[in-house]
Design an enzyme around this catalytic site. Structure first.
Site, PDB file in Angstrom:
ATOM      1  N   GLY A  80       0.819  -1.209   0.000  1.00  0.00           N
ATOM      2  CA  GLY A  80       0.000   0.000   0.000  1.00  0.00           C
ATOM      3  C   GLY A  80       0.849   1.254   0.000  1.00  0.00           C
ATOM      4  O   GLY A  80       2.044   1.235   0.328  1.00  0.00           O
ATOM      5  N   CYS A  81       0.240   2.383  -0.355  1.00  0.00           N
ATOM      6  CA  CYS A  81       0.987   3.640  -0.496  1.00  0.00           C
ATOM      7  C   CYS A  81       1.507   4.155   0.848  1.00  0.00           C
ATOM      8  O   CYS A  81       2.696   4.445   0.994  1.00  0.00           O
ATOM      9  CB  CYS A  81       0.127   4.690  -1.190  1.00  0.00           C
ATOM     10  SG  CYS A  81      -1.487   4.955  -0.446  1.00  0.00           S
ATOM     11  N   TYR A  82       0.622   4.261   1.852  1.00  0.00           N
ATOM     12  CA  TYR A  82       1.077   4.674   3.178  1.00  0.00           C
ATOM     13  C   TYR A  82       2.103   3.686   3.714  1.00  0.00           C
ATOM     14  O   TYR A  82       3.083   4.072   4.364  1.00  0.00           O
ATOM     15  CB  TYR A  82      -0.096   4.736   4.147  1.00  0.00           C
ATOM     16  CG  TYR A  82      -0.868   6.030   4.164  1.00  0.00           C
ATOM     17  CD1 TYR A  82      -0.239   7.252   4.386  1.00  0.00           C
ATOM     18  CD2 TYR A  82      -2.249   6.033   3.992  1.00  0.00           C
ATOM     19  CE1 TYR A  82      -0.954   8.439   4.427  1.00  0.00           C
ATOM     20  CE2 TYR A  82      -2.985   7.213   4.032  1.00  0.00           C
ATOM     21  CZ  TYR A  82      -2.326   8.419   4.250  1.00  0.00           C
ATOM     22  OH  TYR A  82      -3.045   9.591   4.286  1.00  0.00           O
ATOM     23  N   CYS A  83       1.870   2.402   3.449  1.00  0.00           N
ATOM     24  CA  CYS A  83       2.760   1.361   3.963  1.00  0.00           C
ATOM     25  C   CYS A  83       4.154   1.482   3.354  1.00  0.00           C
ATOM     26  O   CYS A  83       5.164   1.320   4.049  1.00  0.00           O
ATOM     27  CB  CYS A  83       2.172  -0.008   3.666  1.00  0.00           C
ATOM     28  SG  CYS A  83       0.464  -0.182   4.206  1.00  0.00           S
TER      29      CYS A  83
END
Length: 351
Positions: free
Chosen positions: A152-155
């Site tokens: 994921g992007c935040y991850c």
């Protein structure tokens, strides 16, 4: 000229899909032979995105697994959470490589996925073979896999910032806090009241507070593996009124308060020495999202607050490229044994 690999995109009409089209058109070893969708089927791609008319005008087709497998050697699934897991088993069985941009194949523990995404799964055996698609941490496993659950992007921004600290045992894990901000494109292309200009413009706010955001368990699972024991992370995301980009700021208490910034910079540079898309910034320089916009690069800055014995790590990425479609292409490059950087942009337009 070597024959190019034939690839397809399912869920091509969203932001992830159009980013993939842009990247794949510039990739010397790949050819897009299929774009598919549900609500957009029957439209030409240039009807949705007129700026691509001169370069790309395939018709968006209904999702037909036999057609996809017959044409494509690799398939990118750019679908909402809970749909890829209904398609991937058949595509894998038919010999396709699958790169999923949703959360469906990111979790080693499917019970965690079910609890957060409310989707019962019938593909547990296949899901256990999936590899988490964050190349800087799982490069060798990606190289051997046919099924990738792209991070994921935040991850991505958060894990690249914190990974060296956990892997080297440099912090007290229970003190780790991740404070992150994302541009509005992270919410996708579908209309949402909170993403309207009148709602989000000239404003700045948090959401998914107190561990409520779905990226929390994803971050925790990888952090636990890096640390070697179960971890809980305090993660707070924010919406910032810009189109693209993520800035993640990690705070944690150092295990050895004698460490200084120069020590940590040396550790970070060594940790990412074989990662061409991670740029460790010089002392006193901290990343800005503008530097990463339109690229597959993650910029990282490191500081130490000797008053509080805390380390502060800042990480900036483009949420749609390194946080999504570019990461998927990077994973495919690794799967195919090609140069990791092939076809991926490294320099932003500036200013």
């Amino acid at each position: 000229m070597t024959e190019r690999m034939r690839v397809g995109i399912v869920g091509a009409s969203g932001y992830g899909g159009v980013q993939l089209v842009r990247l794949l058109l510039d990739h010397p070893n790949l050819e897009i032979v299929y774009v598919g969708g549900k609500s957009s089927a029957g439209q030409s791609f240039s009807e949705l995105y007129p700026h691509l008319d001169q370069q790309f005008d395939l018709m968006i087709e209904p999702i037909d697994l036999d057609v996809i497998a017959d044409r494509c050697e690799a398939v990118f699934l750019a679908l909402p959470n809970g749909l890829a897991c209904d398609l991937a088993p058949a595509l894998i069985a038919k010999g396709c490589k699958v790169l999923d941009l949703s959360a469906d194949y990111r979790f080693q523990n499917l019970d965690t996925y079910t609890a957060w995404y409310k989707k019962d799964r019938e593909d547990r055996d296949l899901a256990e073979t999936a590899v988490y698609g964050l190349p800087e941490l799982y490069r060798s496993s990606i190289q051997e896999s046919n099924l990738i659950g792209c991070a994921g992007c935040y991850c991505t921004a958060s894990l690249l910032a914190i990974a060296p600290l956990l892997k080297q045992g440099l912090i007290l894990p229970e003190t780790a806090i991740i404070d992150a901000k994302s541009g509005a494109s992270g919410g996708g292309r579908q209309a949402k009241v909170g993403m309207l200009l009148a709602e989000a413009g000239n404003s700045f706010g948090a959401y998914g507070v107190a561990g409520a955001h779905r990226h929390t368990p994803e971050i925790e699972e990888v952090c636990s593996e890096l640390a070697g024991h179960p971890m809980r992370i305090q993660f707070t995301p924010h919406l910032i009124p810009m189109v693209r980009g993520i800035l993640a700021t990690v705070y944690a208490t150092l295990r050895d308060p004698g460490l200084v910034r120069e020590d940590l910079l040396t550790i970070y540079k060594a940790f990412y020495r074989s990662s061409p898309f991670v740029k460790i910034l010089p002392a006193g320089v901290y990343p800005q999202t503008k530097w990463a916009a339109g690229t597959n690069v993650c910029y990282i800055g490191v500081a130490v607050d000797n008053r509080t014995d805390r380390v502060i790590v800042l990480s900036a990425i483009d949420n749609l490229i390194k946080g999504q479609s570019g990461q998927a292409v990077q994973c495919l490059n690794i799967m195919m044994g090609w140069p990791e950087t092939l076809g991926l942009p490294t320099l932003a337009f500036y200013p």
